[in-house]
Design an enzyme around this catalytic site. Sequence first.
Site, PDB file in Angstrom:
ATOM      1  CG  HIS A  18      -1.921  -1.041   1.328  1.00  0.00           C
ATOM      2  ND1 HIS A  18      -2.126  -1.805   2.461  1.00  0.00           N
ATOM      3  CD2 HIS A  18      -2.834  -1.496   0.418  1.00  0.00           C
ATOM      4  CE1 HIS A  18      -3.119  -2.647   2.253  1.00  0.00           C
ATOM      5  NE2 HIS A  18      -3.566  -2.504   1.021  1.00  0.00           N
ATOM      6  CE  LYS A  42     -11.185  -7.103   1.533  1.00  0.00           C
ATOM      7  NZ  LYS A  42      -9.873  -6.568   1.159  1.00  0.00           N
ATOM      8  NE  ARG A  91      -2.828  -7.437  -4.047  1.00  0.00           N
ATOM      9  CZ  ARG A  91      -3.574  -7.619  -2.969  1.00  0.00           C
ATOM     10  NH1 ARG A  91      -3.009  -8.036  -1.872  1.00  0.00           N
ATOM     11  NH2 ARG A  91      -4.870  -7.405  -2.992  1.00  0.00           N
ATOM     12  CB  SER A 129      -4.299  -6.388   4.885  1.00  0.00           C
ATOM     13  OG  SER A 129      -4.009  -5.164   4.278  1.00  0.00           O
TER      14      SER A 129
HETATM   15  P1  ADP Z   1      -9.988  -3.275  -0.444  1.00  0.00           P
HETATM   16  O1  ADP Z   1     -10.711  -3.875   0.708  1.00  0.00           O
HETATM   17  O2  ADP Z   1     -10.597  -2.007  -0.955  1.00  0.00           O
HETATM   18  O3  ADP Z   1      -9.625  -4.231  -1.551  1.00  0.00           O
HETATM   19  P2  ADP Z   1      -7.234  -3.252   0.470  1.00  0.00           P
HETATM   20  O4  ADP Z   1      -6.816  -2.513   1.672  1.00  0.00           O
HETATM   21  O5  ADP Z   1      -7.134  -4.725   0.511  1.00  0.00           O
HETATM   22  O6  ADP Z   1      -8.687  -2.725   0.218  1.00  0.00           O
HETATM   23  O7  ADP Z   1      -6.456  -2.728  -0.804  1.00  0.00           O
HETATM   24  C1  ADP Z   1      -6.587  -1.404  -1.272  1.00  0.00           C
HETATM   25  C2  ADP Z   1      -5.985  -1.324  -2.667  1.00  0.00           C
HETATM   26  O8  ADP Z   1      -4.593  -1.587  -2.606  1.00  0.00           O
HETATM   27  C3  ADP Z   1      -6.556  -2.325  -3.662  1.00  0.00           C
HETATM   28  O9  ADP Z   1      -6.609  -1.728  -4.938  1.00  0.00           O
HETATM   29  C4  ADP Z   1      -5.547  -3.455  -3.654  1.00  0.00           C
HETATM   30  O10 ADP Z   1      -5.540  -4.183  -4.871  1.00  0.00           O
HETATM   31  C5  ADP Z   1      -4.257  -2.660  -3.479  1.00  0.00           C
HETATM   32  N1  ADP Z   1      -3.198  -3.473  -2.881  1.00  0.00           N
HETATM   33  C6  ADP Z   1      -3.277  -4.269  -1.797  1.00  0.00           C
HETATM   34  N2  ADP Z   1      -2.087  -4.866  -1.558  1.00  0.00           N
HETATM   35  C7  ADP Z   1      -1.240  -4.450  -2.541  1.00  0.00           C
HETATM   36  C8  ADP Z   1       0.123  -4.735  -2.873  1.00  0.00           C
HETATM   37  N3  ADP Z   1       0.848  -5.600  -2.177  1.00  0.00           N
HETATM   38  N4  ADP Z   1       0.659  -4.121  -3.968  1.00  0.00           N
HETATM   39  C9  ADP Z   1      -0.100  -3.267  -4.685  1.00  0.00           C
HETATM   40  N5  ADP Z   1      -1.388  -2.966  -4.440  1.00  0.00           N
HETATM   41  C10 ADP Z   1      -1.957  -3.543  -3.375  1.00  0.00           C
END
Ligand code: ADP
Length: 169
Positions: A18, A42, A91, A129
């Site tokens: 992130h 979630k 990803r 996460s």
């Molecule tokens: P959500 O619940 O909205 O999917 P996340 O917190 O899981 O929220 O992720 C927010 C954004 O960051 C999403 O677009 C996700 O694909 C991206 N993201 C999560 N982990 C990574 C990572 N390791 N590298 C790049 N982008 C990521």
Amino acid sequence: MTSKAVYPGTFDPFTNGHLDITQRGARIFDELTVAVSADSVKSATFSVEERQMMIREAAADIPNVRVVAFEGLLVDFMRREHSRVILRGLRALSDFEYEFQFAQMNKQLAPETETFFIVTDAKYSYLSSRSVKEIFQLGGSIREFVPPVVLRRIEAHDAPPKKRKDRLE
Ligand code: ADP
């Protein structure tokens, strides 16, 4: 004209993946708002206040980033913010279907919005996460996966397992 984007997510917790998207987004847009979803489907481990705090600390050295929480539909928040660009990270193929639907749905709800994707750095392509929380709960080291301020807050939040190797002094 000032270019603005919103990077929405659950960020439960904020990982190095992130942070990478935030740093790269902040180099492209004049103003980047990291928007923490307060009512994600979630169920979150960290409160929305904790998540905001972790991101503020992790991104403290990026001057054009602000961190806010939002409730309700993202497109309504975008309208309140007068922002039209939704920044998301991509990803692997597994993200694509969800992200594609999310982008199409937001476009349907608010045709003025555009979704802007930044492809993850290869070294974060496996990082989520959920995996960070699982590794931590099982007593593994998450030092490489989250910013140091996030590690400290995770350790303060959860009683760490006895045999932890990655405590920060
Ligand atoms: P959500 O619940 O909205 O999917 P996340 O917190 O899981 O929220 O992720 C927010 C954004 O960051 C999403 O677009 C996700 O694909 C991206 N993201 C999560 N982990 C990574 C990572 N390791 N590298 C790049 N982008 C990521």
